[in-house]
Design a protein around this motif. Structure first.
Motif, mmCIF file in Angstrom:
data_model
loop_
_atom_site.group_PDB
_atom_site.id
_atom_site.type_symbol
_atom_site.label_atom_id
_atom_site.label_comp_id
_atom_site.label_asym_id
_atom_site.label_seq_id
_atom_site.Cartn_x
_atom_site.Cartn_y
_atom_site.Cartn_z
ATOM 1 N N GLU A 191 0.847 -1.182 0.000
ATOM 2 C CA GLU A 191 0.000 0.000 0.000
ATOM 3 C C GLU A 191 0.894 1.248 0.000
ATOM 4 O O GLU A 191 1.803 1.368 0.811
ATOM 5 N N LEU A 192 0.597 2.150 -0.905
ATOM 6 C CA LEU A 192 1.424 3.340 -1.107
ATOM 7 C C LEU A 192 1.496 4.237 0.127
ATOM 8 O O LEU A 192 2.579 4.687 0.509
ATOM 9 N N SER A 193 0.367 4.516 0.778
ATOM 10 C CA SER A 193 0.380 5.429 1.921
ATOM 11 C C SER A 193 1.163 4.837 3.094
ATOM 12 O O SER A 193 1.851 5.566 3.814
ATOM 13 N N LEU A 194 1.092 3.535 3.279
ATOM 14 C CA LEU A 194 1.850 2.877 4.345
ATOM 15 C C LEU A 194 3.352 2.980 4.067
ATOM 16 O O LEU A 194 4.135 3.326 4.951
ATOM 17 N N ARG A 195 3.754 2.712 2.843
ATOM 18 C CA ARG A 195 5.162 2.817 2.455
ATOM 19 C C ARG A 195 5.654 4.263 2.603
ATOM 20 O O ARG A 195 6.759 4.514 3.092
ATOM 21 N N ILE A 202 6.587 -0.768 14.068
ATOM 22 C CA ILE A 202 5.672 -1.405 13.126
ATOM 23 C C ILE A 202 4.485 -0.487 12.884
ATOM 24 O O ILE A 202 3.770 -0.123 13.822
ATOM 25 N N LEU A 203 4.312 -0.088 11.626
ATOM 26 C CA LEU A 203 3.190 0.754 11.224
ATOM 27 C C LEU A 203 2.114 -0.137 10.610
ATOM 28 O O LEU A 203 2.419 -1.124 9.944
ATOM 29 N N ASN A 213 -6.367 -1.349 6.605
ATOM 30 C CA ASN A 213 -6.731 -2.680 6.100
ATOM 31 C C ASN A 213 -5.869 -3.799 6.691
ATOM 32 O O ASN A 213 -5.961 -4.947 6.268
ATOM 33 N N GLY A 214 -5.027 -3.466 7.683
ATOM 34 C CA GLY A 214 -4.265 -4.481 8.402
ATOM 35 C C GLY A 214 -2.870 -4.769 7.881
ATOM 36 O O GLY A 214 -2.139 -5.549 8.477
ATOM 37 N N LYS A 215 -2.478 -4.143 6.772
ATOM 38 C CA LYS A 215 -1.120 -4.360 6.258
ATOM 39 C C LYS A 215 -0.125 -3.623 7.154
ATOM 40 O O LYS A 215 -0.450 -2.599 7.751
ATOM 41 N N THR A 216 1.098 -4.151 7.213
ATOM 42 C CA THR A 216 2.118 -3.545 8.066
ATOM 43 C C THR A 216 3.416 -3.301 7.305
ATOM 44 O O THR A 216 3.712 -3.955 6.319
ATOM 45 N N LYS A 217 4.170 -2.346 7.803
ATOM 46 C CA LYS A 217 5.534 -2.041 7.349
ATOM 47 C C LYS A 217 6.339 -1.759 8.607
ATOM 48 O O LYS A 217 5.840 -1.145 9.552
ATOM 49 N N SER A 218 7.574 -2.186 8.612
ATOM 50 C CA SER A 218 8.444 -1.965 9.760
ATOM 51 C C SER A 218 9.581 -1.034 9.397
ATOM 52 O O SER A 218 10.176 -1.163 8.330
ATOM 53 N N VAL A 219 9.878 -0.128 10.313
ATOM 54 C CA VAL A 219 11.084 0.685 10.229
ATOM 55 C C VAL A 219 12.029 0.123 11.278
ATOM 56 O O VAL A 219 11.688 0.065 12.461
ATOM 57 N N ILE A 220 13.179 -0.329 10.824
ATOM 58 C CA ILE A 220 14.178 -0.935 11.700
ATOM 59 C C ILE A 220 15.273 0.102 11.956
ATOM 60 O O ILE A 220 15.768 0.726 11.021
ATOM 61 N N PHE A 221 15.607 0.269 13.231
ATOM 62 C CA PHE A 221 16.685 1.187 13.597
ATOM 63 C C PHE A 221 17.664 0.410 14.462
ATOM 64 O O PHE A 221 17.291 -0.142 15.490
ATOM 65 N N GLU A 225 22.123 2.377 11.564
ATOM 66 C CA GLU A 225 21.487 1.888 10.337
ATOM 67 C C GLU A 225 19.961 1.991 10.472
ATOM 68 O O GLU A 225 19.402 1.615 11.489
ATOM 69 N N ILE A 226 19.314 2.502 9.411
ATOM 70 C CA ILE A 226 17.860 2.655 9.373
ATOM 71 C C ILE A 226 17.372 2.083 8.043
ATOM 72 O O ILE A 226 17.921 2.413 7.010
ATOM 73 N N TYR A 227 16.342 1.244 8.105
ATOM 74 C CA TYR A 227 15.763 0.752 6.858
ATOM 75 C C TYR A 227 14.320 0.339 7.051
ATOM 76 O O TYR A 227 13.851 0.146 8.162
ATOM 77 N N VAL A 228 13.604 0.221 5.931
ATOM 78 C CA VAL A 228 12.190 -0.165 5.917
ATOM 79 C C VAL A 228 12.120 -1.600 5.461
ATOM 80 O O VAL A 228 12.772 -2.010 4.506
ATOM 81 N N GLN A 229 11.268 -2.369 6.141
ATOM 82 C CA GLN A 229 11.084 -3.768 5.787
ATOM 83 C C GLN A 229 9.610 -4.055 5.616
ATOM 84 O O GLN A 229 8.785 -3.588 6.336
#
Length: 159
Positions: free
Chosen positions: A1-5, A137-138, A142-150, A155-159
């Motif tokens: 999902e674009l808004s989540l990303r 964890i965002l 609709n229940g989809k998730t994205k994680s930002v790892i720090f 180091e910072i990244y999106v998973q």
């Protein structure tokens, strides 16, 4: 999902901006002659925002308490858009046998000037804990998730 990303990328950018403030040793409040550590605060009671702050101190020998105080440390708030919420704040320590702790209620990521030394401090079960890595964890409506790892190494990244 674009808004989540997009919100995960915005959070990543906010963390990098905070890191840059610490490296640049920014004065706060302006004209105070104080150059505090800077950080980002997350609080699960306000799961739709996070706060950029300056960790005030009382003397030059003091590094601050490394915990966000909303009365006088807030620089700005970031609000998540499109009903995106923070689902969980998770952290792990250096012990590989310890499972990831996702019961964190409040989390402060602090960059201490001028090194910058990084502190990841979470309040889990009313006990402040230092973590090596953090996962934010965002969740979309609709229940989809994205994680930002720090990671404590910066180091910072999106998973």
């Amino acid at each position: 999902e674009l808004s989540l990303r997009r919100e995960a990328q915005n959070l990543t950018a906010a963390l990098r901006e905070t890191q840059a403030f610490a490296i640049a040793v920014k004065e706060f409040p302006v004209g105070s002659g104080k150059f505090p550590a800077h950080g980002i605060n997350f609080n699960m009671t306000n799961d739709d925002k996070y706060t950029f702050f300056a960790d005030n101190y009382t003397s030059l020998a003091d590094d601050g308490d490394k915990i966000y105080d909303p009365t006088d440390e807030k620089i700005k708030e970031y609000f998540l858009k499109n009903s995106i919420k923070i689902k969980d704040l998770c952290g792990d320590d250096t012990d590989p046998l310890t499972p990831e702790d996702c019961s964190i209620n409040t989390l402060d990521i602090i960059f201490l000037r001028p090194d910058p030394k990084i502190y990841l401090i979470g309040d889990s079960d009313l006990i402040n804990k230092n973590f090596e890595n953090i996962e934010i964890i965002l969740k979309s409506p609709n229940g989809k998730t994205k994680s930002v790892i720090f990671k404590k190494i910066g180091e910072i990244y999106v998973q």
